[in-house]
Design a protein around this motif. Sequence first.
Motif, PDB file in Angstrom:
ATOM      1  N   LEU A  94      -2.047 -88.984  -0.396  1.00 36.30           N
ATOM      2  CA  LEU A  94      -1.864 -87.740  -1.142  1.00 36.30           C
ATOM      3  C   LEU A  94      -0.749 -87.833  -2.179  1.00 36.30           C
ATOM      4  O   LEU A  94      -0.879 -87.306  -3.275  1.00 36.30           O
ATOM      5  CB  LEU A  94      -1.591 -86.578  -0.181  1.00 36.30           C
ATOM      6  N   GLU A  95       0.361 -88.502  -1.841  1.00 33.20           N
ATOM      7  CA  GLU A  95       1.467 -88.563  -2.793  1.00 33.20           C
ATOM      8  C   GLU A  95       1.138 -89.439  -4.004  1.00 33.20           C
ATOM      9  O   GLU A  95       1.809 -89.359  -5.018  1.00 33.20           O
ATOM     10  CB  GLU A  95       2.768 -88.992  -2.119  1.00 33.20           C
ATOM     11  N   ASN A  96       0.080 -90.223  -3.920  1.00 39.17           N
ATOM     12  CA  ASN A  96      -0.339 -91.037  -5.058  1.00 39.17           C
ATOM     13  C   ASN A  96      -1.336 -90.330  -5.971  1.00 39.17           C
ATOM     14  O   ASN A  96      -1.714 -90.867  -7.003  1.00 39.17           O
ATOM     15  CB  ASN A  96      -0.948 -92.359  -4.576  1.00 39.17           C
ATOM     16  N   LEU A  97      -1.765 -89.133  -5.596  1.00 48.00           N
ATOM     17  CA  LEU A  97      -2.705 -88.390  -6.424  1.00 48.00           C
ATOM     18  C   LEU A  97      -1.994 -87.763  -7.611  1.00 48.00           C
ATOM     19  O   LEU A  97      -0.878 -87.261  -7.474  1.00 48.00           O
ATOM     20  CB  LEU A  97      -3.378 -87.287  -5.600  1.00 48.00           C
ATOM     21  N   PRO A  98      -2.636 -87.787  -8.777  1.00 47.38           N
ATOM     22  CA  PRO A  98      -2.028 -87.138  -9.952  1.00 47.38           C
ATOM     23  C   PRO A  98      -1.852 -85.648  -9.696  1.00 47.38           C
ATOM     24  O   PRO A  98      -2.702 -85.007  -9.098  1.00 47.38           O
ATOM     25  CB  PRO A  98      -3.049 -87.376 -11.069  1.00 47.38           C
TER      26      PRO A  98
END
Length: 116
Positions: free
Chosen positions: A39-43
């Motif tokens: 999730l933290e890698n999602l734009p």
Amino acid sequence: MNPRRHENQQPVVSLAVLSKTVGLRELTSLTDQTIVKALENLPGVARLDVSGRVTRQMLIRIRPEALNALGIGGRSVISAVRAANQDVPAGRITRGQSDVVVRVEGKLASPRSSSA
């Protein structure tokens, strides 16, 4: 207060992770290592708040006579453990439209995971 700004600060998604077969400690680890990292890698993801974690603990038994023989004090042991037990955010890599969070993982997984 700007109502639009206030709305933007509210969570967009709430997620509960439950299991009848996996213990809380393993579920916490799975959540942190898989779901949170994905999730933290999602734009557009600015922040993740995780609650209900079960934190791991490690008991370190110090043998004073062994430390004295080596000329090491107890405070040195505490400092060494703190220095070795860190997850450090290292920044982001941006390629076109995608953003990737870079993290240096240094949390101790076992008593023998340190190279010291």
